[in-house]
Motif scaffolding. Structure first.
Motif, PDB file in Angstrom:
ATOM      1  N   ASP A 171       9.167  -8.110  13.180  1.00  0.00           N
ATOM      2  CA  ASP A 171       9.548  -7.299  12.098  1.00  0.00           C
ATOM      3  C   ASP A 171      10.045  -7.864  10.654  1.00  0.00           C
ATOM      4  O   ASP A 171      10.587  -8.918  10.714  1.00  0.00           O
ATOM      5  CB  ASP A 171      10.486  -6.065  12.276  1.00  0.00           C
ATOM      6  CG  ASP A 171       9.937  -5.556  13.540  1.00  0.00           C
ATOM      7  OD1 ASP A 171       8.745  -5.149  13.538  1.00  0.00           O
ATOM      8  OD2 ASP A 171      10.740  -5.115  14.557  1.00  0.00           O
ATOM      9  N   ASP A 174      13.761  -4.873   4.586  1.00  0.00           N
ATOM     10  CA  ASP A 174      13.326  -3.813   3.563  1.00  0.00           C
ATOM     11  C   ASP A 174      12.969  -4.822   2.244  1.00  0.00           C
ATOM     12  O   ASP A 174      13.100  -5.986   2.197  1.00  0.00           O
ATOM     13  CB  ASP A 174      14.408  -3.013   3.200  1.00  0.00           C
ATOM     14  CG  ASP A 174      15.691  -3.600   3.127  1.00  0.00           C
ATOM     15  OD1 ASP A 174      15.746  -4.784   3.148  1.00  0.00           O
ATOM     16  OD2 ASP A 174      16.760  -2.857   2.998  1.00  0.00           O
ATOM     17  N   ARG A 189       3.756  -6.881  12.754  1.00  0.00           N
ATOM     18  CA  ARG A 189       4.495  -5.669  13.212  1.00  0.00           C
ATOM     19  C   ARG A 189       5.137  -4.833  11.968  1.00  0.00           C
ATOM     20  O   ARG A 189       4.489  -4.645  11.050  1.00  0.00           O
ATOM     21  CB  ARG A 189       5.713  -6.217  14.033  1.00  0.00           C
ATOM     22  CG  ARG A 189       5.058  -6.560  15.606  1.00  0.00           C
ATOM     23  CD  ARG A 189       6.179  -6.343  16.560  1.00  0.00           C
ATOM     24  NE  ARG A 189       7.560  -6.440  16.314  1.00  0.00           N
ATOM     25  CZ  ARG A 189       8.291  -7.118  17.117  1.00  0.00           C
ATOM     26  NH1 ARG A 189       7.920  -8.196  18.086  1.00  0.00           N
ATOM     27  NH2 ARG A 189       9.556  -6.974  16.895  1.00  0.00           N
ATOM     28  N   GLY A 190       6.306  -4.412  12.099  1.00  0.00           N
ATOM     29  CA  GLY A 190       6.758  -3.346  11.343  1.00  0.00           C
ATOM     30  C   GLY A 190       7.342  -3.939  10.245  1.00  0.00           C
ATOM     31  O   GLY A 190       7.732  -5.158  10.013  1.00  0.00           O
ATOM     32  N   PRO A 193      12.148  -0.182   4.742  1.00  0.00           N
ATOM     33  CA  PRO A 193      11.849   0.753   3.821  1.00  0.00           C
ATOM     34  C   PRO A 193      11.712  -0.220   2.429  1.00  0.00           C
ATOM     35  O   PRO A 193      11.846  -1.476   2.300  1.00  0.00           O
ATOM     36  CB  PRO A 193      13.093   1.505   3.473  1.00  0.00           C
ATOM     37  CG  PRO A 193      13.930   0.958   4.616  1.00  0.00           C
ATOM     38  CD  PRO A 193      13.373  -0.101   5.365  1.00  0.00           C
ATOM     39  N   ASP A 208       0.158  -2.976  11.954  1.00  0.00           N
ATOM     40  CA  ASP A 208       0.508  -1.654  12.146  1.00  0.00           C
ATOM     41  C   ASP A 208       0.797  -0.711  11.054  1.00  0.00           C
ATOM     42  O   ASP A 208       1.349  -1.341   9.937  1.00  0.00           O
ATOM     43  CB  ASP A 208       2.107  -1.589  12.985  1.00  0.00           C
ATOM     44  CG  ASP A 208       1.534  -2.270  14.332  1.00  0.00           C
ATOM     45  OD1 ASP A 208       0.636  -2.274  14.641  1.00  0.00           O
ATOM     46  OD2 ASP A 208       2.700  -2.606  15.029  1.00  0.00           O
ATOM     47  N   GLU A 209       0.679   0.554  11.033  1.00  0.00           N
ATOM     48  CA  GLU A 209       1.054   1.230   9.657  1.00  0.00           C
ATOM     49  C   GLU A 209       2.501   1.299   9.253  1.00  0.00           C
ATOM     50  O   GLU A 209       3.433   1.459  10.483  1.00  0.00           O
ATOM     51  CB  GLU A 209       0.349   2.659  10.005  1.00  0.00           C
ATOM     52  CG  GLU A 209       0.699   3.509   8.796  1.00  0.00           C
ATOM     53  CD  GLU A 209      -0.249   4.810   8.397  1.00  0.00           C
ATOM     54  OE1 GLU A 209      -1.167   4.727   9.076  1.00  0.00           O
ATOM     55  OE2 GLU A 209       0.275   5.529   7.830  1.00  0.00           O
ATOM     56  N   PRO A 210       2.892   0.962   8.056  1.00  0.00           N
ATOM     57  CA  PRO A 210       4.557   0.976   7.828  1.00  0.00           C
ATOM     58  C   PRO A 210       5.039   2.433   8.080  1.00  0.00           C
ATOM     59  O   PRO A 210       4.059   3.267   8.082  1.00  0.00           O
ATOM     60  CB  PRO A 210       4.716   0.739   6.525  1.00  0.00           C
ATOM     61  CG  PRO A 210       3.289   0.177   6.107  1.00  0.00           C
ATOM     62  CD  PRO A 210       2.032   0.630   7.064  1.00  0.00           C
ATOM     63  N   LYS A 211       6.250   2.345   8.413  1.00  0.00           N
ATOM     64  CA  LYS A 211       6.617   3.983   8.905  1.00  0.00           C
ATOM     65  C   LYS A 211       6.699   4.716   7.635  1.00  0.00           C
ATOM     66  O   LYS A 211       6.488   5.816   7.828  1.00  0.00           O
ATOM     67  CB  LYS A 211       8.158   3.679   9.409  1.00  0.00           C
ATOM     68  CG  LYS A 211       7.949   3.759  11.192  1.00  0.00           C
ATOM     69  CD  LYS A 211       9.459   3.788  11.580  1.00  0.00           C
ATOM     70  CE  LYS A 211       9.421   3.305  13.282  1.00  0.00           C
ATOM     71  NZ  LYS A 211      10.403   2.173  13.297  1.00  0.00           N
ATOM     72  N   ASP A 212       7.361   4.194   6.525  1.00  0.00           N
ATOM     73  CA  ASP A 212       7.305   5.135   5.098  1.00  0.00           C
ATOM     74  C   ASP A 212       6.600   4.229   4.215  1.00  0.00           C
ATOM     75  O   ASP A 212       7.199   3.169   3.843  1.00  0.00           O
ATOM     76  CB  ASP A 212       8.669   5.373   5.069  1.00  0.00           C
ATOM     77  CG  ASP A 212       9.810   4.091   4.846  1.00  0.00           C
ATOM     78  OD1 ASP A 212      10.872   4.504   4.244  1.00  0.00           O
ATOM     79  OD2 ASP A 212       9.516   3.449   5.345  1.00  0.00           O
TER      80      ASP A 212
END
Lengths: 267, 305
Positions: A171, A174, A189-190, A193, A208-212
């Motif tokens: 990961d 930010d 991976r992630g 923000p 992977d698609e980022p969360k926000d």
């Protein structure tokens, strides 16, 4: 004789500045001369001989064994040769390096590969914040080369990066790719923000698609990119096998600034 | 002196006179081999002779997905001109009009070399500011937005100044059909040779030329000595029973590739033997004073590299 090896005797009671220990600067030095090099950073003088057991002769390849997070500036400004770190690396690992190869079988501190201009750094563990970011006194982050991080990356990865490739297996923190000028970061991976905050040009590729996603990126839909095939082919040929495929959703941004950057989210 | 014969086909003791050229190679890829070939054929169309086409070009070979940078089927194209400036202009125009325009295509460098020709580095301006540059493994690529996605094009490709143009074989025979069949075999054999192309239609030229003409301003005109219909009127090079002459012209990235191609072509022509109808194999030259490269057929027959 084998690679010139520096084995840390015991945890130092001050941070070490290991920038003098590069193949170029050690070439032709006698063991005694190497042991006399100053690597301390406080008023208490500290030499290589005080902290390390030195073995081997071949200065083209250096080995650091048993190092910890206080061993700073390993391979900083490297211009040739190879460095293997069996242990952790401190801050400024390979910062400003131009050529050569650094391999770390542990974690690295802050500013790993900061403003590096070429060569490769492979960190098997985690990297601290500002990896591939802006070195002290510089205005741009990474300017070339390849930085691979096997674990997680701290915040501000590749900040104001200008050129080169960063691959993060874990990961990222930010503001990944924050204020990037150009270059490529591949996130397996992630991310935290605000990834791509202030992105001017350059590519952030997400497995992977980022969360926000930041609101200042515009969607171009899912498309086919021959560039991804090219990148996958090159990664495979260079011992970094990965399946990128050719299809990805393209987001352009950061529209708050120049907006010519992109996020490619693999489809 | 006894003439050299292969299966009854006489190999005239003469030489092909060839010229130095500048050359380059590009790799075109596409979603399918068919589309890579369409782009390549379009790019190498109207490129038979520098006399009026500006360049000589041809398809060198096809590439499997394993051999290309993007893992798609591809085609290697060779392009030749007489000087670097012309090569640059021809490359830009041909890739710009024929490859950039072709659905799903991408274009990569096919030649190393210190000297570079601009490829994507000039075509990128088509992107009108939306083009993106990507460095992958030290090589620069341009991503130019087009209506079917992106045209991926390497910034530069290498050039060689050691290219050779005008290697040739002349096939003489008793029937047009026999000469054509033998020439087709030669073109097929040369297709396998790395670094060599046969730029004429189907690799074969029927209108060999001589330098000059009786008309002012006509720099080249028909090679009357090899025209079967003029045997009685000119200083002919043809025996009475020769009905047709065809020529294979070869351009190569190196002298060796041209020699190798001539070797392969010559033996492919002679394969059918005299009974097929081919009587002679010869080569075209201008007396040896114009071109620095002389490929003597006697040596070509035995070429072993």
């Amino acid at each position: 004789m084998g690679a010139l090896t520096f084995e840390l005797r015991n945890a130092p009671d001050q941070r070490l500045d290991l920038a003098p220990l590069t193949p170029t600067r050690l070439e032709g030095l006698k063991a005694k001369e190497i042991e006399a090099l100053a690597i301390g950073t406080t008023r208490v003088n500290l030499t290589v001989g005080d902290a390390f057991t030195v073995k081997g002769k071949d200065a083209a390849e250096l080995r650091f064994v048993g190092t910890d997070g206080r061993c700073d500036k390993i391979g900083a400004g490297l211009t040739e040769g190879a460095i293997v770190v069996e242990g952790d690396a401190g801050a400024y690992l390979g910062a400003g390096m131009k050529k050569g190869k650094i391999e770390v079988n542990g974690n690295a501190g802050v500013l790993a590969g900061a403003s590096m201009a070429g060569g490769t750094i492979a960190i098997s563990g985690n990297a601290g914040e500002r990896a591939g970011g802006i070195n002290v006194g510089e205005t741009l982050g990474m300017k070339g080369g390849v930085l691979t991080i096997g674990g997680n990356a701290g915040s501000l990865l590749g900040e104001r990066m200008r050129r080169g490739l960063v691959v993060v297996a874990g990961d990222a923190g930010d503001y990944a790719g924050g204020r990037m000028v150009a270059g490529t970061i591949l996130f397996k991976r992630g991310v935290g923000p605000n990834a791509g905050y202030g992105l001017r040009r350059g590519s952030l590729i997400f497995v992977d698609e980022p969360k926000d996603l930041p609101p200042t990126f515009g969607d171009c839909g899912v498309l086919e990119f021959d560039y991804l095939r090219l990148l996958e082919h090159w990664l495979r040929a260079n011992g970094k096998p990965i399946n990128l495929g050719a299809r990805a959703r393209r987001l352009m941004g950061d529209m708050a600034v120049l907006g010519k950057g992109e996020m490619l989210i693999l489809a | 002196m006894a003439d050299l014969k292969i299966k009854g086909v006489t190999i005239i003791e003469t030489f092909a006179e060839a010229f130095p050229m500048v050359g380059t190679r590009v790799i075109i890829t596409a979603p399918s081999l068919e589309w890579a070939l369409i782009a390549a054929r379009t790019m190498t169309g109207f490129a038979t002779s520098v006399i009026a086409c500006g360049a000589e070009a041809g398809i060198e070979r096809t590439l499997s997905p394993k051999e290309t940078l993007d893992g798609r089927p591809g085609v290697a194209v060779l392009l030749f001109t007489m000087d670097t400036d012309k090569l640059q202009r021809q490359l830009r125009n041909r890739v710009g009009q024929c490859v950039l325009t072709s659905p799903g295509s991408a274009c990569f460098a096919g030649l190393d070399g210190e000297k570079k020709l601009k490829l994507g580095a000039s075509l990128r301006f088509f992107g009108d500011g939306w083009q993106m540059s990507k460095l992958v493994g030290g090589r620069r690529f341009w991503r130019i937005p087009v209506m079917d996605g992106e045209f991926l094009c390497e910034a530069t490709t290498g050039l060689t100044k050691k290219a050779v143009g005008g290697g040739n074989l002349l096939v003489l025979g008793k029937s047009h059909a026999a000469v054509l069949a033998a020439s087709e075999r030669a073109v097929k054999a040369i297709a396998d040779i790395e670094g060599a192309i046969t730029p004429f239609p189907g690799g074969i030229v029927r209108s060999g030329s001589k330098v000059g003409s009786k008309y002012k301003g006509q720099i080249a005109s028909t090679n009357d000595a090899y025209c079967p219909t003029l045997k009685a009127a000119v200083d002919t090079a043809l025996p009475l029973d020769v009905e047709a002459v065809l020529e294979i012209v070869i351009d190569g990235l190196t002298k060796e590739s041209v020699a190798k191609a001539m070797h392969a072509g010559l033996h492919a022509i002679a394969e059918g033997g005299a009974k097929e109808g081919v009587t002679h194999i010869t080569a075209g030259n201008y007396g040896g004073n114009l071109g620095p490269h002389h490929f003597h057929l006697k040596e070509i027959v035995a070429w072993a590299r």
